[in-house]
Design a protein around this motif. Sequence first.
Motif, short mmCIF file in Angstrom:
data_model
loop_
_atom_site.label_atom_id
_atom_site.label_comp_id
_atom_site.label_asym_id
_atom_site.label_seq_id
_atom_site.Cartn_x
_atom_site.Cartn_y
_atom_site.Cartn_z
N ASN A 45 0.79 -1.23 0.00
CA ASN A 45 0.00 0.00 0.00
C ASN A 45 0.82 1.28 0.00
OD1 ASN A 45 -2.78 -1.16 0.31
ND2 ASN A 45 -1.81 -2.05 2.12
N LYS A 46 2.14 1.18 0.23
CA LYS A 46 3.01 2.36 0.27
C LYS A 46 2.59 3.34 1.36
CE LYS A 46 4.98 0.54 -3.28
NZ LYS A 46 6.22 -0.27 -3.07
N VAL A 47 2.01 2.84 2.42
CA VAL A 47 1.55 3.67 3.53
C VAL A 47 1.40 2.78 4.75
CG1 VAL A 47 -0.95 3.39 3.22
CG2 VAL A 47 -0.04 5.55 4.06
N GLY A 48 1.38 3.38 5.91
CA GLY A 48 1.20 2.62 7.15
C GLY A 48 0.86 3.58 8.28
N GLY A 49 0.38 3.05 9.39
CA GLY A 49 -0.04 3.89 10.50
C GLY A 49 1.06 4.78 11.05
N GLU A 50 2.32 4.37 10.90
CA GLU A 50 3.43 5.13 11.46
C GLU A 50 3.77 6.40 10.69
OE1 GLU A 50 5.45 1.32 9.83
OE2 GLU A 50 3.42 2.04 10.15
N ILE A 51 3.10 6.65 9.56
CA ILE A 51 3.43 7.84 8.78
C ILE A 51 3.13 9.14 9.54
CG2 ILE A 51 2.99 6.64 6.61
CD1 ILE A 51 0.41 8.33 6.36
N ILE A 52 2.38 9.06 10.65
CA ILE A 52 2.08 10.27 11.42
C ILE A 52 2.70 10.24 12.81
CG2 ILE A 52 -0.06 10.80 10.19
CD1 ILE A 52 -1.57 9.46 12.50
N ASN A 53 3.70 9.39 13.02
CA ASN A 53 4.31 9.27 14.35
C ASN A 53 4.98 10.55 14.83
OD1 ASN A 53 3.40 6.69 14.60
ND2 ASN A 53 5.42 5.72 14.65
N PHE A 54 5.41 11.40 13.89
CA PHE A 54 6.01 12.68 14.26
C PHE A 54 5.26 13.83 13.59
CE2 PHE A 54 9.29 9.78 15.54
CZ PHE A 54 9.87 10.38 16.64
N PHE A 55 3.96 13.66 13.45
CA PHE A 55 3.08 14.71 12.95
C PHE A 55 2.63 15.54 14.15
CE2 PHE A 55 -0.78 16.72 11.59
CZ PHE A 55 -0.68 16.87 10.21
N PRO A 56 3.07 16.82 14.25
CA PRO A 56 2.75 17.62 15.43
C PRO A 56 1.26 17.90 15.55
CG PRO A 56 3.74 18.99 13.74
CD PRO A 56 3.83 17.58 13.24
N CYS A 57 0.72 17.69 16.72
CA CYS A 57 -0.71 17.89 16.93
C CYS A 57 -0.95 18.34 18.37
CB CYS A 57 -1.46 16.60 16.65
SG CYS A 57 -3.25 16.74 16.80
N ASN A 58 -1.25 19.64 18.52
CA ASN A 58 -1.53 20.21 19.84
C ASN A 58 -0.41 19.95 20.85
OD1 ASN A 58 -4.13 21.09 18.98
ND2 ASN A 58 -4.92 19.02 19.31
N GLY A 59 0.83 20.05 20.37
CA GLY A 59 1.97 19.89 21.25
C GLY A 59 2.29 18.45 21.61
N LYS A 60 1.67 17.50 20.91
CA LYS A 60 1.89 16.09 21.22
C LYS A 60 2.14 15.30 19.95
CE LYS A 60 -1.01 16.18 25.39
NZ LYS A 60 0.12 16.09 26.33
N PHE A 61 2.72 14.10 20.13
CA PHE A 61 2.84 13.14 19.05
C PHE A 61 2.02 11.91 19.41
CE2 PHE A 61 7.22 15.01 18.07
CZ PHE A 61 6.74 15.73 16.98
N TYR A 62 1.37 11.35 18.41
CA TYR A 62 0.54 10.15 18.59
C TYR A 62 1.21 9.02 17.81
CZ TYR A 62 -2.99 13.28 20.51
OH TYR A 62 -3.65 14.20 21.29
N GLY A 63 1.73 8.05 18.54
CA GLY A 63 2.54 7.00 17.93
C GLY A 63 1.77 5.73 17.61
N TYR A 64 2.20 5.08 16.53
CA TYR A 64 1.56 3.85 16.08
C TYR A 64 2.62 2.81 15.78
CZ TYR A 64 -0.81 0.50 13.04
OH TYR A 64 -1.29 -0.64 12.47
N VAL A 65 2.34 1.58 16.19
CA VAL A 65 3.09 0.42 15.73
C VAL A 65 2.08 -0.69 15.50
CG1 VAL A 65 3.54 -0.55 18.04
CG2 VAL A 65 5.10 -1.07 16.15
N ARG A 66 2.30 -1.47 14.49
CA ARG A 66 1.33 -2.52 14.14
C ARG A 66 1.29 -3.58 15.24
NH1 ARG A 66 -1.01 -3.26 9.16
NH2 ARG A 66 -1.85 -5.32 8.68
N ASN A 67 0.11 -3.83 15.77
CA ASN A 67 -0.09 -4.82 16.83
C ASN A 67 -1.55 -5.27 16.77
OD1 ASN A 67 -0.30 -6.38 19.11
ND2 ASN A 67 0.12 -4.72 20.56
N LYS A 68 -1.78 -6.49 16.34
CA LYS A 68 -3.14 -6.98 16.19
C LYS A 68 -3.80 -7.33 17.52
CE LYS A 68 -2.52 -8.63 11.47
NZ LYS A 68 -2.63 -9.77 10.53
N GLY A 69 -3.00 -7.34 18.58
CA GLY A 69 -3.55 -7.63 19.90
C GLY A 69 -3.41 -6.43 20.83
N ASN A 70 -3.27 -6.69 22.10
CA ASN A 70 -3.10 -5.65 23.10
C ASN A 70 -1.69 -5.73 23.68
OD1 ASN A 70 -5.82 -4.96 22.79
ND2 ASN A 70 -6.47 -6.34 24.43
#
Length: 344
Positions: free
Chosen positions: A32-57
Amino acid sequence: MSILFCSIGWMDNYAGISGDEIKNGGSFIEQNKVGGEIINFFPCNGKFYGYVRNKGNFNLNKLTSDKKIIKQGYVDGVDIIWVAKGNKGRVIVGWYRNARVYSKRQMITKDLGLPLVSDILKKQNMLSESDEKDEEGYYRFIANQEDCILLPVENRTLGVPSGKGFMGQTPFWYGQSNESKYFVNKVKKYINSSWQSIDNKKEIAKNNNSFLNSNIEQRLKTEKAAVQYVWGYYTNLGYELKSVEKDNLGWDLEARKNNNILKIEVKGLSGLGKQIQLSPNEYKYFLKNEPDYRLCIVNDALSDIKPNLFICFYDKERKSWLIENQNEIVVTCSKKVSAIIELS
C-alpha cells in the motif's frame, strides 16, 4: 523507567506521506506504500501520537507491576524507541520519552487534527476489509512533543542487534532478556545523554528574546519541531510537501496544491520571541519579494500545548510584508553586515 522498542517502516519525517515515502515495513507497507506510522512525528496540539502494528493488546505487566495502573488500561512514563530498517540495516530512528502506552489501540478522532491513514488508502483504492481493521486510524502511544526526538537520517547510526534475546520479527519488544541487558542500558544512556530533551523552563525562558541559541542540541530540536509543525499545517490545507532543506535554494519546503507551488522558509524559536535571522542566501531570496514565498516563524516551537505560527508574505499592492490573519503585528527587516576573517 520502562522501555519499549517498536519496529516501523523507514521514513525521513514521519509527518505524512506527501513529500516523503515509507519502505521496509512489511507486506502491508510494501503493498500500500503507507502505514499507520506515517504520522508518528506529525505535530498535533503539542503532542505526538505513535503507532506500531499490533493486532492484539500490549501486555502492561511487562511495563509495570502496579495492578491499579494496569487496571486503568495504560501506563505512563515509558520510553518508546523507534526502530526501522535503512540502508545500513536496522537502526534507531528516534524515540518518545516519558510516553503513555495504552493496552488497547485508540481511535484517531477528527477533532485531533491528525490525518487518517484509511482516508489515504481509500483515495488510492487500496484498502481491503482486513487491512482496515488494523490500519483504520489508530494510535498506541502519546507523548509531549518536547520529549520526542526524530533523528536526522545522517544520525541514524545506532544499530539494533538480532538473535537470541534480542528484537526478532515481531513489531515490538520489551527488551527484558538477560542477553540484551548491556544493549538496553546503552540505549538508555544514549537517549539520556547524547540527545537530551529540553525541558528546563528557566533555560528556555532565558532564550525567549534571542534568535541565536548557543545550545546546539536545543537549536536542532527547535528547528526540527518548527519544520514538522509547518509541514503538518500545510498538509492539513491540502498541500503536498517536499523538503528542499539540503538543496541550498534559500527556502526549506515546497508546498504544491493544484498548479500552485509555495516556497517556504521555516524559522523556529524555543521561546516567545519574534526575531529570527536569515542566512545570506535566505536573505537574498527574501529580498525578491516573490508572491509565492512564505516566511514561517514558529515561536514556542517546543510547546507542550501548541506553537505559535506566523506566516509572512509580501503584498505587492501595499508594497510591504504582512502576516496572514494578523493585523496588529508589523514585519520589519534590519540588515546586518558581517564578514568572514581567514588566516592563511
